[in-house]
Design an enzyme around this catalytic site. Structure first.
Site, mmCIF file in Angstrom:
data_model
loop_
_atom_site.group_PDB
_atom_site.id
_atom_site.type_symbol
_atom_site.label_atom_id
_atom_site.label_comp_id
_atom_site.label_asym_id
_atom_site.label_seq_id
_atom_site.Cartn_x
_atom_site.Cartn_y
_atom_site.Cartn_z
ATOM 1 N N CYS A 135 -1.590 -21.403 3.685
ATOM 2 C CA CYS A 135 -3.116 -21.346 3.638
ATOM 3 C C CYS A 135 -4.210 -21.839 3.256
ATOM 4 O O CYS A 135 -3.555 -22.324 1.834
ATOM 5 C CB CYS A 135 -4.090 -19.622 3.141
ATOM 6 S SG CYS A 135 -4.863 -19.252 3.126
ATOM 7 N N CYS B 133 -11.145 -21.808 8.809
ATOM 8 C CA CYS B 133 -9.315 -21.478 7.737
ATOM 9 C C CYS B 133 -9.166 -23.240 7.627
ATOM 10 O O CYS B 133 -9.160 -24.703 7.690
ATOM 11 C CB CYS B 133 -8.704 -21.341 9.006
ATOM 12 S SG CYS B 133 -6.714 -22.225 8.510
ATOM 13 N N GLY B 134 -8.988 -23.406 6.228
ATOM 14 C CA GLY B 134 -8.992 -25.057 5.276
ATOM 15 C C GLY B 134 -7.679 -25.493 6.756
ATOM 16 O O GLY B 134 -7.764 -27.062 7.215
ATOM 17 N N ARG C 78 -5.098 -11.778 5.836
ATOM 18 C CA ARG C 78 -5.973 -10.767 6.618
ATOM 19 C C ARG C 78 -5.809 -11.300 7.821
ATOM 20 O O ARG C 78 -6.147 -13.140 8.537
ATOM 21 C CB ARG C 78 -8.069 -11.247 5.908
ATOM 22 C CG ARG C 78 -8.345 -9.942 6.883
ATOM 23 C CD ARG C 78 -9.553 -10.280 6.477
ATOM 24 N NE ARG C 78 -9.963 -11.450 6.411
ATOM 25 C CZ ARG C 78 -11.616 -11.598 5.963
ATOM 26 N NH1 ARG C 78 -12.676 -10.941 5.910
ATOM 27 N NH2 ARG C 78 -12.532 -13.295 6.393
#
Length: 288
Positions: free
Chosen positions: A225, A87-88, A216
């Site tokens: 995101c 996850c950035g 997701r």
């Protein structure tokens, strides 16, 4: 469900993508139950200093300060109880959290997707994101070839892995897409055996892109995101919409991110990581 005790937590966000942060030294026996309970947008926790209930995930962080640079082991448990490989925005939050405890401007982050280097400059954090891959094996895809501008559901998508799988579609205007309606059929399409995040992007008129992502594990749209922002630029380069190694601005609803995707080298994601507040969260156990 019974409450055993409580654990201290902090709340951070990266361009609106918000996370409950728990020190892994504080034991939480049932991490999926903890995440499902406290990330809930209607009934989840609200830290002191914040008015936003719930979160996009729980970051369990284990700091190993004896290394130079210090390392932090990052485990992101999502609101549905699943673990995300990368996850950035979460990685940038993990770096900010670790830097606060080690008084350093460089952190190594160990994730299920690999080790990532991060640098901190005030509230801005830049993190290496790995090399984006369009390979069917890496995405992964149930396909013999790469998926490039192919109609899936109501969108024409290109599939890429930027730490997690993304189905990216370029549209005229992201605001015209009913993402909650069109994304689930793509996210669960048989082409994606592990599922996929669904990201739509449109040019912003200044050389960058606007972005929206249905994530997701969250099973809904998030304010930002980071892996999706990298996916947008990676696919834009693949389709000839951008070229070179200059930073590209990608703007999800929560704010602007800076993305660099060099050819065959690790991508770089930059943006703010902001402390929101803290508190105590009940440790929950779901019995059989």
């Amino acid at each position: 469900m019974s409450v055993l005790n409580s654990v201290p937590f902090e709340k951070y966000h990266g361009t609106g993508n918000d996370f409950v942060v728990v020190d892994a030294e504080d034991p939480v026996p049932d991490r999926p139950a903890f995440a499902r309970t406290h990330c809930d947008r209607d009934a989840g926790i609200v830290p002191a200093g914040s008015d936003r209930r719930g979160a996009d995930g729980v970051l369990f962080l284990a700091l190993e300060s004896r290394y130079d640079p210090p390392r932090v082991v990052m485990t992101l448990v999502q609101p549905d109880g699943s673990v995300a490989a990368m996850c950035g925005n979460g990685a940038r939050v993990a770096a900010a959290w670790a830097a606060e405890r080690t008084d350093t401007d460089e952190i190594m982050i160990d994730t299920p997707a690999g080790t990532r280097r991060a640098t901190i400059d005030g509230t801005d954090v830049h993190v290496e994101m790995g090399v984006p891959s369009f390979s069917p094996r890496d995405v992964p895809l149930d396909s013999g070839g790469e998926l490039v501008e192919t109609d899936v559901g109501e969108l024409s998508i290109t599939a890429v892995n930027t730490g997690v799988p993304h189905a990216v579609a370029f549209v005229d205007d992201v605001d015209d897409v009913d993402l909650e309606s069109v994304a689930p059929s793509i996210r669960h399409a048989p082409l994606f055996p592990d599922g996929a995040n669904v990201t739509v992007a449109s040019p912003d008129g200044r050389g960058g892109f606007r972005q929206r992502t249905f994530e997701r594990g969250v099973e809904g749209e998030t304010q930002s995101c980071g892996t999706g922002a990298v996916a947008v630029v990676a696919v834009a380069k693949r389709l000839g919409l951008v070229s070179g190694d200059d930073p590209v601005s990608v703007s999800p609803p929560g704010g602007a991110l800076s993305v660099v995707v060099p050819d065959d080298e690790t991508a770089l994601l930059g943006g703010p990581a902001v402390y929101e507040g803290d508190g105590e969260a009940d440790i929950v156990f779901r019995g059989r």
